[in-house]
Write an enzyme that holds these catalytic residues in place. Structure first.
Site, PDB file in Angstrom:
ATOM      1  CE1 TYR A 160       0.096   1.995   4.267  1.00  0.00           C
ATOM      2  CE2 TYR A 160       1.039  -0.201   4.446  1.00  0.00           C
ATOM      3  CZ  TYR A 160       0.856   1.066   4.962  1.00  0.00           C
ATOM      4  OH  TYR A 160       1.431   1.407   6.160  1.00  0.00           O
ATOM      5  NE  ARG A 167       6.906   4.173   0.472  1.00  0.00           N
ATOM      6  CZ  ARG A 167       6.643   4.904   1.558  1.00  0.00           C
ATOM      7  NH1 ARG A 167       7.579   5.073   2.483  1.00  0.00           N
ATOM      8  NH2 ARG A 167       5.472   5.475   1.722  1.00  0.00           N
ATOM      9  NE  ARG A 227      -5.853 -19.887   4.420  1.00  0.00           N
ATOM     10  CZ  ARG A 227      -4.966 -20.724   4.933  1.00  0.00           C
ATOM     11  NH1 ARG A 227      -4.963 -22.006   4.555  1.00  0.00           N
ATOM     12  NH2 ARG A 227      -4.072 -20.312   5.823  1.00  0.00           N
ATOM     13  CE  LYS A 267       3.225   3.148   3.166  1.00  0.00           C
ATOM     14  NZ  LYS A 267       3.690   3.377   4.552  1.00  0.00           N
ATOM     15  CD  GLU A 326      10.198   1.519  10.648  1.00  0.00           C
ATOM     16  OE1 GLU A 326      10.278   2.417   9.803  1.00  0.00           O
ATOM     17  OE2 GLU A 326      10.027   0.332  10.364  1.00  0.00           O
ATOM     18  CG  LEU A 360       8.379   2.528   4.960  1.00  0.00           C
ATOM     19  CD1 LEU A 360       8.076   1.329   4.072  1.00  0.00           C
ATOM     20  CD2 LEU A 360       7.087   3.213   5.371  1.00  0.00           C
TER      21      LEU A 360
END
Length: 286
Positions: free
Chosen positions: A33, A52, A101, A150, A182, A206
Site C-alpha cells: 500500500y 516506492r 486459499r 510497505k 522507527e 521503511l
C-alpha cells in the site's frame, strides 16, 4: 456523504465496492500500500510514493497494474470526485483472487486487486499537536525482517498504537538490539546540537518518502545528518527529537518513556524542518 472509491477500474460508491473472500490481501496479507497526502487539493510528493510502490511490488514479485501517469490520473479523479482539499489517498494492490486459499502464489496472469479511497482530514497541515509535540513509549520490535517493503501486514504496528494509547501517549518507538528502529508508522530522529541522527536505510525500516525529502531539505539548510543507530538512552539525552511520515509530515517528539527530551517542548530543528517541508511540498504538489 458516501465516498466514491476505486476498485479494479471502476469508480463506485463505497457501499457497493466488494472484494472476494479469497483475495490474498484478506487471507495472506499479500499486498502492498501507499498513502499520499493532499494539501490544497493537490498530491504531496506523488512521484516518491509511486517509485516506492514499484519497489514494493518488485520485492514481492508482483506486477504493477498501472503506469505512473495512470496512477496519477486515478488519484486526481478520486480527489476531485470526493472534494478533498486536505486529506489522504490510500492505495492498495494485492496479489488478487486465485479462486481458493493456497499458500502457493496464484497462476501467472491472475489479476491483482486494486483499491483506492480518500480520507478527508481538515487541518492536516495546521495540526495543533505540532506546537506541543508527541509523547512516545518504547516497545520491542518483533516484526518480520522486511520492513522496507510497505506491506499491508500491520498487526504489530496496530498493537503498538494501542500500547501507546493505553499508556496515555501518542505513539511507540520500536526497539531492536537496544536501538530504535522507527515508530509504528513513521521514521524516528533525534537531534544533538545541529546534528540530526536517524537510522540508516536497510531492510530494518521503511524507506520513508517524507524521510528522504526532509533529510534533503536539512542538508540544503546546512544541517548535519548522521545516519546511524541510536539507543533509547541517547534519545533521552538528546536536545530534541521528531518523526516524519506522509500524514504527520514532521512532528516533534518531546518525551520518551516518561522522560522529557530537551526542554520537553518542540525544538527549533523540528519546527523549522516542518515549515520548510510544508512550504516546499506545496510548491511541488501535483
Amino acid at each position: 456523504m458516501t465516498r466514491t472509491v476505486y476498485l479494479n477500474g471502476d469508480y463506485l460508491p463505497e457501499t457497493e465496492a466488494k472484494v472476494s473472500v479469497f483475495d490474498r490481501g484478506f487471507l495472506m496479507a499479500d499486498g502492498v500500500y501507499e498513502v499520499t497526502s493532499v494539501l490544497g487539493g493537490k498530491l504531496i510528493d506523488f512521484a516518491g510514493h509511486c517509485a516506492r510502490l514499484q519497489r514494493s511490488l518488485d520485492e514481492l514479485a508482483m506486477t504493477n497494474p498501472h503506469t505512473p501517469d495512470e496512477w496519477l490520473a486515478i488519484h486526481r479523479e478520486l480527489v476531485a470526485r470526493n472534494g478533498i482539499d486536505e486529506g489522504m489517498v490510500y492505495l492498495q494492490v494485492t496479489r488478487g483472487n486465485p479462486g481458493d486459499r493456497d499458500f502457493a502464489f496464484p497462476p501467472a496472469g491472475t489479476p491483482p486487486t486494486v483499491v483506492l479511497f480518500t480520507q478527508a482530514k481538515a487541518g492536516l497541515a495546521d495540526n495543533p499537536v505540532a506546537k506541543t509535540g508527541w509523547k512516545v513509549i518504547s516497545i520491542p520490535d518483533i516484526r518480520w525482517g522486511r520492513r522496507d517493503i510497505k506491506t499491508v501486514q500491520l498487526l504489530y504496528p496496530s498493537m503498538g498504537k494501542m500500547m501507546a494509547k493505553a499508556a496515555g501517549v501518542d505513539d511507540a518507538w520500536l526497539v531492536e538490539d537496544g536501538c530504535v528502529t522507527e515508530g509504528t508508522s513513521n521514521n524516528a530522529y533525534i537531534v544533538k546540537g545541529n546534528r540530526i541522527i536517524t537510522r540508516a536505510l536497510s531492510n530494518d525500516i521503511l524507506h520513508g518518502i517524507t524521510r528522504a525529502a526532509v533529510l534533503r531539505f536539512a542538508r540544503e539548510a546546512q544541517m548535519e545528518v548522521e545516519e546511524r543507530n541510536f539507543t533509547v538512552d541517547e534519545a533521552k539525552q538528546a536536545d530534541e527529537a521528531f518523526i516524519t511520515s506522509a500524514s504527520a509530515f514532521v512532528m516533534p517528539v518531546v518525551e520518551i518513556d516518561g522522560a522529557a527530551i530537551g526542554t520537553g517542548t518542540p525544538g527549533n530543528v523540528a519546527t523549522r524542518l516542518r515549515e520548510i517541508y510544508l512550504d516546499e511540498m506545496r510548491k511541488a504538489a501535483v
